[in-house]
Write an enzyme that holds these catalytic residues in place. Sequence first.
Site, PDB file in Angstrom:
ATOM      1  N   ARG A 102      83.272  19.434  83.256  1.00 58.44           N
ATOM      2  CA  ARG A 102      83.862  20.290  82.220  1.00 58.44           C
ATOM      3  C   ARG A 102      83.050  20.313  80.935  1.00 58.44           C
ATOM      4  O   ARG A 102      83.204  21.202  80.114  1.00 58.44           O
ATOM      5  CB  ARG A 102      85.275  19.810  81.884  1.00 58.44           C
ATOM      6  CG  ARG A 102      86.227  19.802  83.069  1.00 58.44           C
ATOM      7  CD  ARG A 102      87.501  19.060  82.748  1.00 58.44           C
ATOM      8  NE  ARG A 102      87.158  17.659  82.478  1.00 58.44           N
ATOM      9  CZ  ARG A 102      87.883  16.849  81.714  1.00 58.44           C
ATOM     10  NH1 ARG A 102      88.968  17.282  81.120  1.00 58.44           N
ATOM     11  NH2 ARG A 102      87.522  15.599  81.533  1.00 58.44           N
TER      12      ARG A 102
ATOM     13  N   HIS B  97      57.507  19.224  56.215  1.00 58.85           N
ATOM     14  CA  HIS B  97      58.179  19.183  54.925  1.00 58.85           C
ATOM     15  C   HIS B  97      58.586  17.755  54.573  1.00 58.85           C
ATOM     16  O   HIS B  97      58.866  16.948  55.454  1.00 58.85           O
ATOM     17  CB  HIS B  97      59.442  20.051  54.951  1.00 58.85           C
ATOM     18  CG  HIS B  97      59.198  21.456  55.360  1.00 58.85           C
ATOM     19  ND1 HIS B  97      60.077  22.168  56.121  1.00 58.85           N
ATOM     20  CD2 HIS B  97      58.154  22.306  55.119  1.00 58.85           C
ATOM     21  CE1 HIS B  97      59.617  23.400  56.332  1.00 58.85           C
ATOM     22  NE2 HIS B  97      58.446  23.496  55.736  1.00 58.85           N
TER      23      HIS B  97
ATOM     24  N   LYS C  34      66.199  11.427  56.671  1.00 58.72           N
ATOM     25  CA  LYS C  34      66.926  12.397  57.489  1.00 58.72           C
ATOM     26  C   LYS C  34      67.323  11.787  58.829  1.00 58.72           C
ATOM     27  O   LYS C  34      66.522  11.114  59.470  1.00 58.72           O
ATOM     28  CB  LYS C  34      66.044  13.623  57.775  1.00 58.72           C
ATOM     29  CG  LYS C  34      65.625  14.394  56.556  1.00 58.72           C
ATOM     30  CD  LYS C  34      64.692  15.529  56.933  1.00 58.72           C
ATOM     31  CE  LYS C  34      64.251  16.288  55.692  1.00 58.72           C
ATOM     32  NZ  LYS C  34      63.329  17.376  56.032  1.00 58.72           N
TER      33      LYS C  34
ATOM     34  N   HIS D 263      58.273  15.955  57.912  1.00 58.99           N
ATOM     35  CA  HIS D 263      59.030  16.317  59.110  1.00 58.99           C
ATOM     36  C   HIS D 263      58.764  17.768  59.488  1.00 58.99           C
ATOM     37  O   HIS D 263      58.678  18.642  58.635  1.00 58.99           O
ATOM     38  CB  HIS D 263      60.526  16.117  58.831  1.00 58.99           C
ATOM     39  CG  HIS D 263      61.406  16.609  59.920  1.00 58.99           C
ATOM     40  ND1 HIS D 263      62.276  17.662  59.762  1.00 58.99           N
ATOM     41  CD2 HIS D 263      61.553  16.196  61.197  1.00 58.99           C
ATOM     42  CE1 HIS D 263      62.924  17.871  60.896  1.00 58.99           C
ATOM     43  NE2 HIS D 263      62.501  16.997  61.779  1.00 58.99           N
TER      44      HIS D 263
ATOM     45  N   TYR E   6      71.471  17.826  60.696  1.00 57.96           N
ATOM     46  CA  TYR E   6      70.875  16.624  60.141  1.00 57.96           C
ATOM     47  C   TYR E   6      71.584  16.190  58.869  1.00 57.96           C
ATOM     48  O   TYR E   6      72.050  17.002  58.087  1.00 57.96           O
ATOM     49  CB  TYR E   6      69.365  16.756  59.942  1.00 57.96           C
ATOM     50  CG  TYR E   6      68.873  17.883  59.084  1.00 57.96           C
ATOM     51  CD1 TYR E   6      68.449  17.657  57.778  1.00 57.96           C
ATOM     52  CD2 TYR E   6      68.779  19.172  59.592  1.00 57.96           C
ATOM     53  CE1 TYR E   6      67.960  18.690  56.999  1.00 57.96           C
ATOM     54  CE2 TYR E   6      68.287  20.202  58.825  1.00 57.96           C
ATOM     55  CZ  TYR E   6      67.881  19.956  57.515  1.00 57.96           C
ATOM     56  OH  TYR E   6      67.402  20.981  56.746  1.00 57.96           O
TER      57      TYR E   6
ATOM     58  N   ASP F 211      55.122  28.166  55.060  1.00 55.00           N
ATOM     59  CA  ASP F 211      54.517  27.078  55.835  1.00 55.00           C
ATOM     60  C   ASP F 211      53.036  27.336  56.128  1.00 55.00           C
ATOM     61  O   ASP F 211      52.249  26.397  56.204  1.00 55.00           O
ATOM     62  CB  ASP F 211      55.285  26.840  57.131  1.00 55.00           C
ATOM     63  CG  ASP F 211      56.619  26.119  56.892  1.00 55.00           C
ATOM     64  OD1 ASP F 211      56.902  25.752  55.740  1.00 55.00           O
ATOM     65  OD2 ASP F 211      57.361  25.928  57.864  1.00 55.00           O
TER      66      ASP F 211
END
Length: 186
Positions: free
Chosen positions: A23, A61, A70, A117, A131, A167
């Site tokens: 399920r 970043h 994080k 990151h 996060y 970026d």
Amino acid sequence: MQVHNCKIAGLKIIQLKLLGDSRGFFVERFNAQRFAQAGLPTDFVQDNHSRSAPGILRGLHYQHTPAQGKLIGVIRGRAWDVAADIRLDSPTFGQHFAVELSGDNGLLFWIPAGFAHGFCVLGNEPMDMLYKVTAPYNPEGEGGIRFDDPDLNIPWPLEQPIISGRDKNLPSWNGYRRHAPKWEST
């Protein structure tokens, strides 16, 4: 919950216990008592939800003022998640670690302050990432490094990623090194 140290000091993979059957499943993503017992942070100040389309690559970043850690997890789709050590005094300065996070594998990735990151979406479906962060967002205290810098040599699993204009214009690794903030080593 099981906590595994990564090859770079400070990074940790958290294997959550998925309880499931035909399920679906249930998973406890955060429990302050269990996190504290495992030596993980529990004082998160903000939860974020990011959705990315297939082929997207974001990063690298970081936030230095205030320094931000994080706790990363994916709830739908798949991501190749990367943390690069940007702490000048670290023995692993300039090295990176990557892990696949997905809505099905029950993994979280703890990335403390002092790491850049980034991630890319794997597969042909959108990816939703949740996060928690240890410090509030501050646009004046954020920075970044080009994801494809040859000195970092990160093997991204996308041949032609979709990158934002921001970026694409992040500083090089050498540019970061010339102006790097001081980070606490973990």
